[in-house]
Design a protein around this motif. Structure first.
Motif, PDB file in Angstrom:
ATOM      1  N   UNK A   1       7.734   3.266  -3.892  1.00 40.68           N
ATOM      2  CA  UNK A   1       7.740   1.903  -3.355  1.00 40.68           C
ATOM      3  C   UNK A   1       6.357   1.270  -3.475  1.00 40.68           C
ATOM      4  N   UNK A   2       5.353   2.088  -3.257  1.00 44.67           N
ATOM      5  CA  UNK A   2       3.995   1.551  -3.383  1.00 44.67           C
ATOM      6  C   UNK A   2       3.718   1.123  -4.832  1.00 44.67           C
ATOM      7  N   UNK A   3       4.230   1.932  -5.758  1.00 45.26           N
ATOM      8  CA  UNK A   3       4.038   1.539  -7.175  1.00 45.26           C
ATOM      9  C   UNK A   3       4.755   0.226  -7.480  1.00 45.26           C
ATOM     10  N   UNK A   4       5.978   0.130  -6.864  1.00 47.77           N
ATOM     11  CA  UNK A   4       6.748  -1.101  -7.097  1.00 47.77           C
ATOM     12  C   UNK A   4       6.010  -2.303  -6.507  1.00 47.77           C
ATOM     13  N   UNK A   5       5.472  -2.080  -5.275  1.00 43.41           N
ATOM     14  CA  UNK A   5       4.765  -3.198  -4.615  1.00 43.41           C
ATOM     15  C   UNK A   5       3.514  -3.557  -5.427  1.00 43.41           C
ATOM     16  N   UNK A   6       2.764  -2.535  -5.823  1.00 45.09           N
ATOM     17  CA  UNK A   6       1.560  -2.821  -6.598  1.00 45.09           C
ATOM     18  C   UNK A   6       1.912  -3.427  -7.975  1.00 45.09           C
TER      19      UNK A   6
ATOM     20  N   UNK B   1       7.136   3.450   6.322  1.00 46.00           N
ATOM     21  CA  UNK B   1       7.930   3.675   5.107  1.00 46.00           C
ATOM     22  C   UNK B   1       9.170   2.791   5.078  1.00 46.00           C
ATOM     23  N   UNK B   2       9.802   2.591   6.278  1.00 45.04           N
ATOM     24  CA  UNK B   2      11.007   1.774   6.311  1.00 45.04           C
ATOM     25  C   UNK B   2      10.659   0.317   5.966  1.00 45.04           C
ATOM     26  N   UNK B   3       9.548  -0.168   6.569  1.00 45.36           N
ATOM     27  CA  UNK B   3       9.126  -1.546   6.252  1.00 45.36           C
ATOM     28  C   UNK B   3       8.701  -1.665   4.776  1.00 45.36           C
ATOM     29  N   UNK B   4       8.122  -0.554   4.301  1.00 44.57           N
ATOM     30  CA  UNK B   4       7.739  -0.547   2.874  1.00 44.57           C
ATOM     31  C   UNK B   4       8.964  -0.597   1.978  1.00 44.57           C
ATOM     32  N   UNK B   5       9.993   0.190   2.408  1.00 44.00           N
ATOM     33  CA  UNK B   5      11.235   0.188   1.615  1.00 44.00           C
ATOM     34  C   UNK B   5      11.887  -1.196   1.646  1.00 44.00           C
ATOM     35  N   UNK B   6      11.853  -1.840   2.826  1.00 42.12           N
ATOM     36  CA  UNK B   6      12.440  -3.188   2.927  1.00 42.12           C
ATOM     37  C   UNK B   6      11.683  -4.192   2.046  1.00 42.12           C
ATOM     38  N   UNK B   7      10.363  -4.063   2.067  1.00 41.01           N
ATOM     39  CA  UNK B   7       9.553  -4.953   1.226  1.00 41.01           C
ATOM     40  C   UNK B   7       9.840  -4.708  -0.253  1.00 41.01           C
ATOM     41  N   UNK B   8       9.990  -3.387  -0.590  1.00 39.98           N
ATOM     42  CA  UNK B   8      10.278  -3.037  -1.991  1.00 39.98           C
ATOM     43  C   UNK B   8      11.616  -3.606  -2.420  1.00 39.98           C
ATOM     44  N   UNK B   9      12.581  -3.545  -1.513  1.00 39.11           N
ATOM     45  CA  UNK B   9      13.922  -4.063  -1.827  1.00 39.11           C
ATOM     46  C   UNK B   9      13.873  -5.558  -2.127  1.00 39.11           C
ATOM     47  N   UNK B  10      12.984  -6.264  -1.424  1.00 38.72           N
ATOM     48  CA  UNK B  10      12.875  -7.708  -1.665  1.00 38.72           C
ATOM     49  C   UNK B  10      12.209  -7.987  -3.033  1.00 38.72           C
TER      50      UNK B  10
ATOM     51  N   UNK C   1       3.538 -13.346   1.239  1.00 35.51           N
ATOM     52  CA  UNK C   1       3.041 -14.265   2.276  1.00 35.51           C
ATOM     53  C   UNK C   1       3.865 -14.103   3.553  1.00 35.51           C
ATOM     54  N   UNK C   2       5.182 -14.036   3.370  1.00 38.47           N
ATOM     55  CA  UNK C   2       6.073 -13.847   4.551  1.00 38.47           C
ATOM     56  C   UNK C   2       5.793 -12.523   5.266  1.00 38.47           C
ATOM     57  N   UNK C   3       5.509 -11.488   4.480  1.00 38.11           N
ATOM     58  CA  UNK C   3       5.243 -10.161   5.062  1.00 38.11           C
ATOM     59  C   UNK C   3       3.947 -10.191   5.854  1.00 38.11           C
ATOM     60  N   UNK C   4       2.898 -10.936   5.270  1.00 35.03           N
ATOM     61  CA  UNK C   4       1.620 -11.069   5.983  1.00 35.03           C
ATOM     62  C   UNK C   4       1.840 -11.808   7.291  1.00 35.03           C
ATOM     63  N   UNK C   5       2.622 -12.867   7.206  1.00 37.45           N
ATOM     64  CA  UNK C   5       2.898 -13.647   8.415  1.00 37.45           C
ATOM     65  C   UNK C   5       3.570 -12.776   9.479  1.00 37.45           C
TER      66      UNK C   5
END
Length: 445
Positions: free
Chosen positions: A358-363, A399-408, A423-427
């Motif tokens: 997920x981190x790779x996907x986010x990055x 990890x769950x929040x990371x997975x949710x972010x990755x899914x988006x 931006x939404x995640x930062x907010x």
């Protein structure tokens, strides 16, 4: 019976006169009215009897004495009757201590059980039979020695103290204990019962417990033998004392004889106690009930022992089963914990791998969004700032929040949409207090 008018002296009665048949004839023999008497009573009948049978006074007395003796013998024939030993009839009256007083009076079968009335009746019977005057009238030349024996026996047996002394040493009342062979024939209770009944006459405590039978309880048998092992005897041996001199001249000799008698009594008492103890020991050894009770006790002890052993075995088996169950449960628990641990490790590893992915996907999505640069190639400072901000976000979420972010972010290629997601995640993180306002500079709207 009507009164008859007769005068005294009486006239001579005719031959064959009967007092029972000819009372009326008596009235016809006289018409005198001197006195009114009744033709009744023993003296009148004796007079009439002598006249009828033509007897003298002495002849009539002798014949009547024989009739009375026969009458007494007939009355006591069933109760006080036993043959007389010829040797006993020749006893010397001076040897009165050696005679059997009960046998002299014909009471051998009663002995210490004879009542005072039986003794008196027996004495009367013997006196009527052996009185010296009667024997002399019958022409006997025997002396009165046995008659004196009768008198002495009566004197002893009618005196409670003297009789008790004689009963104390009366061997005629003793019952010999049976032999072992005799008791083996099944007569134990009958034979030994007689022995203890005889010995019981010396007990101060009455009544004496019975021997019982094969149905007697253990308590009854124990009470019986306890009674005899603690037997309290009144038996004394004064009757066998040496005669103490009556003269007052030799007082030392008198005291010597008295001490000798006392010592002899104590010795006989001790010997009799030992004899009775041996007798009870013999009976106890032959009593089948004792063996039966011991076998029952042994069986009961064995039963208790077996029950105890069975209980011990049961408890041991239960303890072993409990231990086995405990070991099984522990093993199962350890296996479950191990499996859970392995599963957790596996899940943790999977989560870790998923988090890496997920981190790779986010990055990677940052690169797809051109590092949040509007147009053209993003400068190095922008790239560094964008990657730092994304790494900051990653460190602030689980990890769950990371997975949710990755899914988006999955499948998103539009830079604007990708940036908007960040931006939404930062907010959200700012609102949750996990991130400060303006901390992610590249994602500030």
């Amino acid at each position: 019976m009507a009164a008859v008018q007769i005068s005294l002296p009486l006239p001579v009665l005719p031959e064959g006169w009967s007092a029972e048949k000819d009372f009326e004839a008596v009235g016809r023999l006289t018409h005198a009215t001197d006195r009114n008497i009744e033709p009744v009573g023993p003296h009148f009948l004796a007079h009439a009897r002598r006249k009828r049978h033509k007897r003298t006074f002495s002849e009539d007395d002798r014949i009547q004495a024989q009739v009375n003796v026969k009458k007494v013998e007939d009355e006591d024939a069933g109760e006080i009757s036993e043959p007389e030993d010829p040797l006993m009839l020749q006893r010397d009256a001076k040897d009165w201590k050696g005679q059997d007083h009960y046998a002299v009076l014909g009471l051998s079968k009663y002995r210490y059980r004879a009542t005072e009335d039986q003794i008196k009746r027996a004495h009367r019977k013997k006196v009527l039979k052996h009185h010296p005057d009667k024997k002399a009238a019958a022409g006997s030349t025997e002396d009165d020695s046995f008659f004196k024996c009768i008198q002495k026996a009566t004197e002893i047996l009618l005196d409670p103290v003297k009789r008790r002394q004689f009963d104390s040493v009366d061997e005629g009342a003793d019952v010999e204990p049976p032999t072992k062979k005799e008791t083996q024939k099944g007569n134990f209770y009958k034979l030994w019962g007689r022995v203890f009944e005889s010995e019981g006459r010396f007990s101060k405590v009455q009544p004496v417990p019975k021997l019982g039978n094969d149905k007697s309880t253990k308590e009854e048998v124990e009470h019986f033998y306890n009674f005899w092992y603690n037997f309290d005897s009144w038996r004394t041996f004064e009757y066998q004392d040496e005669d103490v001199p009556d003269d007052n001249e030799n007082r030392d000799q008198k005291r010597h004889v008295e001490r000798k008698n006392q010592n002899a009594r104590r010795k006989k008492k001790t010997e009799d106690t030992a004899r009775l103890r041996r007798l009870v020991d013999d009976a106890l050894a032959l009593d089948e009930r004792i063996k039966k009770f011991r076998q029952q006790e042994h069986a009961q002890k064995n039963k208790k022992r077996l029950e105890k052993e069975a209980e011990t075995k049961r408890l041991a088996e239960e303890a072993a089963k409990a231990k086995e169950e405990e070991a099984r449960l522990k093993a199962e628990k350890e296996a479950a914990e191990k499996a859970e641990k392995a599963e957790g490790k596996k899940a943790k590893e999977a989560a870790k791998n998923a988090a890496k992915k997920n981190k790779r996907v986010v990055r990677g999505s940052v690169k797809e969004a051109n590092y949040f640069h509007a147009a053209g190639d993003a400068p190095a400072a922008q790239i560094e700032s964008a990657l730092n901000d994304v790494d900051l976000i990653i460190t602030k979420i689980d990890n769950e929040e990371l997975a949710a972010l990755t899914a988006q972010l999955n499948g998103k290629k539009d830079a604007g949409k990708i940036k908007q997601i960040f931006v939404c995640e930062v907010k959200r993180l700012v609102e949750a207090g996990k991130l400060k306002e303006g901390e992610a500079k590249s994602l500030t709207t």
